[in-house]
Design a protein around this motif. Sequence first.
Motif, PDB file in Angstrom:
ATOM      1  N   ALA A 426       0.803  -1.208   0.000  1.00  0.00           N
ATOM      2  CA  ALA A 426       0.000   0.000   0.000  1.00  0.00           C
ATOM      3  C   ALA A 426       0.843   1.267   0.000  1.00  0.00           C
ATOM      4  O   ALA A 426       0.448   2.274  -0.568  1.00  0.00           O
ATOM      5  CB  ALA A 426      -0.920  -0.004   1.202  1.00  0.00           C
ATOM      6  N   PHE A 427       1.982   1.223   0.631  1.00  0.00           N
ATOM      7  CA  PHE A 427       2.759   2.456   0.724  1.00  0.00           C
ATOM      8  C   PHE A 427       3.425   2.762  -0.602  1.00  0.00           C
ATOM      9  O   PHE A 427       3.596   1.901  -1.445  1.00  0.00           O
ATOM     10  CB  PHE A 427       3.796   2.330   1.837  1.00  0.00           C
ATOM     11  N   ARG A 428       3.800   4.020  -0.713  1.00  0.00           N
ATOM     12  CA  ARG A 428       4.456   4.441  -1.959  1.00  0.00           C
ATOM     13  C   ARG A 428       5.696   3.599  -2.208  1.00  0.00           C
ATOM     14  O   ARG A 428       6.478   3.372  -1.295  1.00  0.00           O
ATOM     15  CB  ARG A 428       4.882   5.901  -1.841  1.00  0.00           C
ATOM     16  N   PRO A 429       5.866   3.173  -3.452  1.00  0.00           N
ATOM     17  CA  PRO A 429       7.048   2.354  -3.747  1.00  0.00           C
ATOM     18  C   PRO A 429       8.345   3.068  -3.345  1.00  0.00           C
ATOM     19  O   PRO A 429       9.275   2.434  -2.857  1.00  0.00           O
ATOM     20  CB  PRO A 429       6.980   2.165  -5.256  1.00  0.00           C
ATOM     21  N   GLU A 430       8.391   4.381  -3.509  1.00  0.00           N
ATOM     22  CA  GLU A 430       9.608   5.118  -3.167  1.00  0.00           C
ATOM     23  C   GLU A 430       9.929   4.921  -1.688  1.00  0.00           C
ATOM     24  O   GLU A 430      11.073   4.709  -1.299  1.00  0.00           O
ATOM     25  CB  GLU A 430       9.461   6.620  -3.440  1.00  0.00           C
ATOM     26  N   PHE A 431       8.849   5.010  -0.915  1.00  0.00           N
ATOM     27  CA  PHE A 431       9.012   4.885   0.531  1.00  0.00           C
ATOM     28  C   PHE A 431       9.588   3.511   0.866  1.00  0.00           C
ATOM     29  O   PHE A 431      10.532   3.384   1.652  1.00  0.00           O
ATOM     30  CB  PHE A 431       7.645   5.071   1.191  1.00  0.00           C
ATOM     31  N   VAL A 432       9.012   2.514   0.250  1.00  0.00           N
ATOM     32  CA  VAL A 432       9.455   1.151   0.540  1.00  0.00           C
ATOM     33  C   VAL A 432      10.882   0.961   0.036  1.00  0.00           C
ATOM     34  O   VAL A 432      11.720   0.356   0.713  1.00  0.00           O
ATOM     35  CB  VAL A 432       8.503   0.133  -0.119  1.00  0.00           C
ATOM     36  N   ALA A 433      11.136   1.513  -1.145  1.00  0.00           N
ATOM     37  CA  ALA A 433      12.429   1.273  -1.779  1.00  0.00           C
ATOM     38  C   ALA A 433      13.571   1.792  -0.905  1.00  0.00           C
ATOM     39  O   ALA A 433      14.605   1.135  -0.739  1.00  0.00           O
ATOM     40  CB  ALA A 433      12.464   1.928  -3.152  1.00  0.00           C
ATOM     41  N   ILE A 434      13.378   2.987  -0.337  1.00  0.00           N
ATOM     42  CA  ILE A 434      14.450   3.565   0.471  1.00  0.00           C
ATOM     43  C   ILE A 434      14.766   2.666   1.667  1.00  0.00           C
ATOM     44  O   ILE A 434      15.893   2.542   2.092  1.00  0.00           O
ATOM     45  CB  ILE A 434      14.041   4.977   0.951  1.00  0.00           C
ATOM     46  N   ARG A 435      13.723   2.036   2.178  1.00  0.00           N
ATOM     47  CA  ARG A 435      13.923   1.210   3.377  1.00  0.00           C
ATOM     48  C   ARG A 435      13.999  -0.273   3.034  1.00  0.00           C
ATOM     49  O   ARG A 435      13.733  -1.113   3.901  1.00  0.00           O
ATOM     50  CB  ARG A 435      12.761   1.427   4.333  1.00  0.00           C
ATOM     51  N   ALA A 436      14.321  -0.556   1.807  1.00  0.00           N
ATOM     52  CA  ALA A 436      14.266  -1.955   1.378  1.00  0.00           C
ATOM     53  C   ALA A 436      15.049  -2.861   2.312  1.00  0.00           C
ATOM     54  O   ALA A 436      14.591  -3.952   2.657  1.00  0.00           O
ATOM     55  CB  ALA A 436      14.784  -2.075  -0.042  1.00  0.00           C
ATOM     56  N   THR A 437      16.224  -2.401   2.721  1.00  0.00           N
ATOM     57  CA  THR A 437      17.048  -3.253   3.586  1.00  0.00           C
ATOM     58  C   THR A 437      16.326  -3.530   4.901  1.00  0.00           C
ATOM     59  O   THR A 437      16.326  -4.661   5.390  1.00  0.00           O
ATOM     60  CB  THR A 437      18.387  -2.557   3.853  1.00  0.00           C
ATOM     61  N   ASP A 438      15.701  -2.452   5.447  1.00  0.00           N
ATOM     62  CA  ASP A 438      14.936  -2.645   6.685  1.00  0.00           C
ATOM     63  C   ASP A 438      13.867  -3.700   6.485  1.00  0.00           C
ATOM     64  O   ASP A 438      13.679  -4.595   7.313  1.00  0.00           O
ATOM     65  CB  ASP A 438      14.217  -1.341   7.086  1.00  0.00           C
ATOM     66  N   PHE A 439      13.166  -3.546   5.381  1.00  0.00           N
ATOM     67  CA  PHE A 439      12.065  -4.466   5.130  1.00  0.00           C
ATOM     68  C   PHE A 439      12.572  -5.898   5.055  1.00  0.00           C
ATOM     69  O   PHE A 439      11.943  -6.816   5.569  1.00  0.00           O
ATOM     70  CB  PHE A 439      11.327  -4.095   3.839  1.00  0.00           C
ATOM     71  N   ILE A 440      13.698  -6.060   4.389  1.00  0.00           N
ATOM     72  CA  ILE A 440      14.220  -7.425   4.273  1.00  0.00           C
ATOM     73  C   ILE A 440      14.495  -7.980   5.658  1.00  0.00           C
ATOM     74  O   ILE A 440      14.162  -9.138   5.960  1.00  0.00           O
ATOM     75  CB  ILE A 440      15.482  -7.429   3.394  1.00  0.00           C
ATOM     76  N   GLY A 441      15.066  -7.120   6.492  1.00  0.00           N
ATOM     77  CA  GLY A 441      15.318  -7.549   7.865  1.00  0.00           C
ATOM     78  C   GLY A 441      14.029  -7.961   8.545  1.00  0.00           C
ATOM     79  O   GLY A 441      13.950  -9.020   9.188  1.00  0.00           O
ATOM     80  N   MET A 442      13.000  -7.134   8.363  1.00  0.00           N
ATOM     81  CA  MET A 442      11.728  -7.428   9.015  1.00  0.00           C
ATOM     82  C   MET A 442      11.115  -8.715   8.474  1.00  0.00           C
ATOM     83  O   MET A 442      10.549  -9.515   9.228  1.00  0.00           O
ATOM     84  CB  MET A 442      10.759  -6.262   8.824  1.00  0.00           C
ATOM     85  N   ILE A 443      11.228  -8.872   7.187  1.00  0.00           N
ATOM     86  CA  ILE A 443      10.665 -10.097   6.599  1.00  0.00           C
ATOM     87  C   ILE A 443      11.362 -11.321   7.182  1.00  0.00           C
ATOM     88  O   ILE A 443      10.735 -12.328   7.506  1.00  0.00           O
ATOM     89  CB  ILE A 443      10.815 -10.080   5.065  1.00  0.00           C
ATOM     90  N   LYS A 444      12.666 -11.179   7.346  1.00  0.00           N
ATOM     91  CA  LYS A 444      13.416 -12.321   7.892  1.00  0.00           C
ATOM     92  C   LYS A 444      12.950 -12.642   9.302  1.00  0.00           C
ATOM     93  O   LYS A 444      12.923 -13.799   9.702  1.00  0.00           O
ATOM     94  CB  LYS A 444      14.899 -11.978   7.920  1.00  0.00           C
TER      95      LYS A 444
END
Lengths: 929, 297
Positions: A426-444
Amino acid sequence: FYLERSRGRNYEAELQRCHPEVALVEFGDYHPLKPIMVTDTKTRRGARKGSTSSSSSSSSSVPPDPLSSMLDGTDPLSMFAAASASETPAMSHSRREKEEEAVGPDFEPWSSKRGEILARFTTTEKLSIVTAVVSVGKAPSPGSSAVSEKVRTRLEELDDLEEGSQRELLNLSQQDYANRIEELNQSLKEAWASDQKVKALKIVIQCSKLLSDTSVIQFYPSKFVLITDILDTFGRLVYDRIWTMCSDPRPLPDSFTVEDVNDTAKETCLNWFFKIASIRELLPRLYVEAAILKCNRFLNKSGIQETLPRLTAMIRGIGDPLVAAYARAYLCRVGMEVAPHLKDSLNRNFFDLLGTFRQISGESVRNQLVLQRVEVPEYLTLYSPAISWILQCIAYRAPEPLLTEMMERCKKLGNNALLLNSVMRAFRPEFVAIRATDFIGMIKDCDEAGFPKHLLFGSLGRSLACADPPESERLTILNEAWKVVTKVRSPQDYINCAEIWVEFTCRHFTKREVNTVLADIIKHMTPDRAFEDAYPQLQSVIRKILTYFHDFSVLFSMERFLPFLDMFQKDSVRVEVCRSIMEVFIKHQVELTRDPVILNAMLHICKTMHDSVNALTLEDEKRSLALLIIGFIRMVSFGRDFEQQLSFCVEARATFCNLEPVLVQLIHTVNQLAMETRRVMGGNHSRKTAAFVRACAAYSFITIPSLSSIFSRLSLYLLSGQVALANQCLSQADAFLKAAVSILPEVPRSISVEGKLRSSESFLLDFINNFLATLLVVPDHPEHGVLYLVRGLLNMVQDYTWEDNSDAKVRVYISALPLLAAMSQETYLYSIPKVDSNETLYGGDPKFLSEINKLCETLIGQILDHLKALGRDEVRTNADVQRFCFFFLMIRSVLQKVSRGSPCSPAPEHQSLVYKLGKNICASHIRFV
Amino acid sequence: MSVTLDIRLKRANKVYHEGEAVTGVIVLVCKEPLQHHGISLSMEGLVNLQLSSKSVGVFEAFYNSVKPIQLISSNIEVAKAGKIPGGKTEIPFEFPLQTKGNKVLYETYHGVFVNIQYTLRCDMKRSLLAKDLSRNCEFIVHCQPQKAKVAPTPVNFTITPDTLQNIRERSALPKFLIRGHLDATNCVISQPLTGELVVENSDVPIKSIELQLVRVETCGCAEGYARDATEIQNIQIAEGDICHGLSIPIYMVFPRLFTCPTLETTNFKVEFEVNIVIVLHDDHLITENFPLKLCRV
């Protein structure tokens, strides 16, 4: 015998004479096509609708065009356009459009989600609808009777039964269910139209009550979609009705305030709200009030602002988390539509959702799932449309800090995978993209149970496909993501996820990485022929690669690209893929190429396309395939290495033998090659090049007979003959022309042009005229007689079975006369460098001339016979007469041209014959017309 | 020959206060001119009292106490006998809403045993051959705002098995703890009843939580009276096993006509109460009662 020879011509002098005098046209002069010059235009627009008036004064050098003067400067269409552009806010009745404007076009509307949800959440289980007419509170029953409470309730129940309520429809298939709901939608509209407002309300309440039923839970999202459609209809009906109540004497402006609303309308509106407030059940009360949320505008300014938080809080009373989540989604949807600026209640909704999140793993949910035999992961995916929608509403034009806060909150909930997924979607792709590394961490960190990780990575990949993460992190992101993706067991899940990540890879990395990805996909999809079920995804992989890689030498140097293509084993899919590759190639390959890698690969691809052609292939399909292949052939060039090019053509001919247009193109290419050789050599062939051009001629000569279309063959023979002649290959040229003449009798009388049968005569005549023009420069073959080819042609014409009553033969004769005349000149009108035409060969030999004359005699004789026959004919129509006159004039002018100024006198007997005939005809012409 | 008779009040919501004038028009629509013997318009305000069947036997003695109480009554002649032209005729009228003596105009209320109703009645007398025409039209009276200021005092409540009365077996009861508050029990009638409720814990899942609005009507006089409580409406505020620890709003709009400011007269009383009803999954029914005092400001 009288006509000794044709008139001598001085072509140079004639050319000079024929040059028209150059007449200069002064600028500013009147010209019929010049537009009227409008020097001054004033447009004035009225303030109110419809009263658009414009006036303009125009001055021009010509009287104004009556049409444009009628329109008074502006044509009606542009006038409307201008009017609507300037006045939409004031007069637009299409209020819905306006609302969407308030949200902006970048907000993905619900309507686009709708279909997706309906398609995704389906079931084969049997459904049931309980059609119970909800008693609208106890309020409407006047308590004036003395009967006891018990009796009264009993009576009420009876009433309900009478209306056919409490009827449970069991064993409905999904389609039946949808139909039933559509029926309800229809009866809602009918009830409304027939002024049964209470019935309409009852239907709506009944429908929204269905939403509290979570049996067959897999179908719930779709059910939600179907039922909220009805609610939307209802909301619109109520709003429109109240709106029309205020539209007397003039329609309410779109930006109306409470003061503009009259008392009756207000009272009606208030009645609706009171009625709804007394609905007994929570869920219908909530949904119906949300549906008519917009009507608050009629009552007071702050109505919506106060109602939204209240409804939001009300949802807390819904025990089932799924039902609550969807109720929130609906509220957000209505809120976004009616008051997009009220962000607070959206946030509130989301926080409440988070607050009740632990319910999802609660006992009652678990019991329910066991009962319905639904797995937790499947259950969790049921939430995603609702949560994604809520988040999408929140994220829309939301400031960065808010999104960060949301993310933090999600984190606090132990990185719930379901939430994380929705956040990423749902969030803007730009927003997600900048934090991609964070997200990967969270997904893990997410727990594996419940929500599959590949879905999470899929969502992340989707965001990264649209927005770029910081450059330094890209490789790590890809590595991390692919580590997970490659571990996905199920091929279907794997390819769904991998397909998304291909885009990210193509966007940011080189062929090396893409190659690795392709290799991995091949590895996963090959066992058990898993690719067979994944063609759409695999195709999309190819599409994505093609979007980012336009350099085909790079593309084909990927080791795994062609093996990847080999996975498309279903013919139709394979051809489609090849076709898409070819399209990109033709579009983006600008330079001619000789790169062996490209050529090999493209030949392979083209061959695949070509081989798909069979007896059942449609003409259009063939044509488009041929076009693509031709596009490729045109891009191939070996530069000065002509022999290589020729051998390529040989190979191509062998490969594409089933597509005629390709063969035609190949012949053209080879002819071009010969001419190019000639140009390079400056017209003087060496022994080697001479041999080469002969080889080219040979190529054409053996290729042409394989074409089925007779006219392609004819024109190619002629063209190749001309090329051979230009390259001083006399015997080859002779062979081509002879071949052309020899197939003339095969020309059918009618051919099919664009599916319609048409007479071939005009094509044939065109060809023969063209052919005759070429014959002027073709030197006679030493072993055959004088004018061997001309005679040959004329004989063929003589023997050809022309259409009945056709003058074609005579026309050919008539056109042959100028050729013969031109042949008798001392210097020819045109010639080919380095080729001696008959003028030099015979050097004006009287024998040659007399041969020509003899031929002319014969022709003229034939023509006159034809004329006589026409003149004699008893039955003559107007067309016949016209034909006759035409020929008469033709022959006269030809004779004049041929004979004028010649040393000998014209044949008087012919002349007199012509005149006599002319008189006859004129007489008959008068008689018949 | 058709003729329609209608009374149209000027106010769309038909709400009037004491001291105001009830204005409107009588609308007559007929195709042809119409002969009549006079048109009259009357206004009446009545309190109808009814005894519930269970108490009729006991209170037959107080028969006169259930006679309708007239609050206001007036009559005017709109038109003398004559002729009305064809087409649409509008005759305006105006009644002052004024009581005689020290009578009070109670607020309109539709209940079970007590009904307070104000009507306008228009009669058109006609010749013997044609039927007389009449038309009724109810209008609504709101009483004057009460002068006294109502200070909202929140009422907190806690419901546990121990706070309950009227139970058979306290030991069979599952454990639960429900807390909450009503923002006020002396409510303004035009504003909703609000509050909050939190299910802190409950051993048995909750099935439903409802708000039951109850009217308590008392008829009679000093000698004896009949008191009956009946339900006005039932509003569900929670459905299913709701999240524990999360506050659920209590919100109920007082229905028009069926509620009025709490009323106490010598002959009858109208009072209201609200019950918070909690239904557990094993069909245990837990009710907490709150008397309300409604007023108009």
